[in-house]
Design an enzyme around this catalytic site. Structure first.
Site, short mmCIF file in Angstrom:
data_model
loop_
_atom_site.label_atom_id
_atom_site.label_comp_id
_atom_site.label_asym_id
_atom_site.label_seq_id
_atom_site.Cartn_x
_atom_site.Cartn_y
_atom_site.Cartn_z
CB SER A 57 55.16 17.79 23.70
OG SER A 57 56.10 16.75 23.57
CG HIS B 127 54.17 20.13 19.98
ND1 HIS B 127 55.30 19.87 19.23
CD2 HIS B 127 54.05 19.09 20.85
CE1 HIS B 127 55.83 18.74 19.63
NE2 HIS B 127 55.08 18.24 20.60
#
Length: 295
Positions: free
Chosen positions: A200, A246
């Site tokens: 991610s 993220h």
């Protein structure tokens, strides 16, 4: 008279192309000054080059690489502009299969973990104990099918256009450094005993770079903003998501992507790889800081 008079057609005839002597031409190579016809002339920054100078065979022309077509960021255009994206997806898929086919110790060795088990138990393992490789291996490790499915789908749709726009070397640099930035911020802010995994951070780096690409092309930013907003909502509302990866990847990707796509032509490589190096230095600094805190 048995000789050509001044002003006669023979004295003022137009020269022929050096490769096609039967074709008269008034165009000359701006480097070697040989006459060239329209089929032989190669566009140059100033005027036209003959084929030999354009490929470097003439000795006075530019190096062969100088005449190659370039991507938007100055990289070399590849025959398959999505090759690296396919390889990255393949690596993630291979590790996913290995996670489920090999003993659980394989997964334990691949995930990002700061320090485990907590004191006073010994021996301990994790990044704080010198296992820095986990900052990289976690970027290719998934356990749940929905997790790898979402990340690989995003990698395919975001990575393909970016690889074509940046070129392979710049694209790979963006992907890896963004992923490392996500790992470093997770290591710094998350609990040292919580194991995290997934691509991610790198994928969000592609999100950031995609925004820079859309801006560079003067295209409509709204679809990118909406898609990014949706992903950020999921980041902060779903359980068991390492938001630090993220955000770290997103910030790094936006910075590197902007540098890759907006660097001035005369200092392009310096700005592009210099920015990537600065982000990498920040990654090392954050990792050292957290290691000092935990040890």
């Amino acid at each position: 008279m048995d000789h050509a008079a001044v002003g006669s057609p023979d004295a003022q005839s137009t020269p022929g192309c050096y490769r096609h002597p039967d074709r008269e031409t008034g165009i000359r190579c701006t480097r070697c000054e040989r006459p060239i016809c329209t089929d032989c002339m190669v566009n140059a920054s100033v005027g036209f080059h003959c084929p030999d100078c354009a490929t470097g065979r003439g000795g006075t022309g530019p190096a062969p690489a100088a005449s190659r077509p370039r991507t938007l960021a100055g990289g070399t255009i590849a025959r398959d502009p999505h090759l690296l994206t396919k390889i990255l997806i393949g690596l993630n898929a291979a590790v996913f299969i290995a996670v489920h086919a090999l003993p659980s110790s394989f997964l334990s060795d691949m995930v990002l973990i700061g320090r485990w088990p907590p004191a006073p138990f010994v021996p301990t393992e994790g990044v704080a104990e010198g296992e820095w490789y986990r900052l990289v291996t976690t970027m290719f490790t998934h356990e749940e099918i929905w997790h790898i499915g979402f990340n690989m789908l995003s990698l395919w749709f975001l990575g393909g256009p970016l690889e074509a726009a940046l070129g392979r070397a710049r694209y790979l640099t963006l992907y890896l450094v963004s992923g490392l930035a996500g790992s470093a911020l997770t290591y710094l802010l998350a609990s040292p005993t919580t194991a995290t995994l997934g691509a991610s951070g790198a994928v969000f780096g592609l999100f950031g770079a995609t925004a820079a690409l859309v801006r560079r092309l003067n295209a409509d930013m709204r679809p990118v903003v909406i898609l990014l907003a949706i992903n950020l909502v999921f980041t902060f509302t779903w359980a068991n998501i390492a938001w630090q990866a993220h955000i770290g990847g997103l910030v790094a990707g936006a910075a590197i992507g902007y540098a890759m796509l907006h660097a001035p032509r005369e200092r392009r490589a310096l700005v592009q790889y210099g920015t990537s190096a600065l982000v990498l230095v920040a990654v090392v600094g954050l990792t050292l800081l957290r290691t000092a805190q935990l040890t």
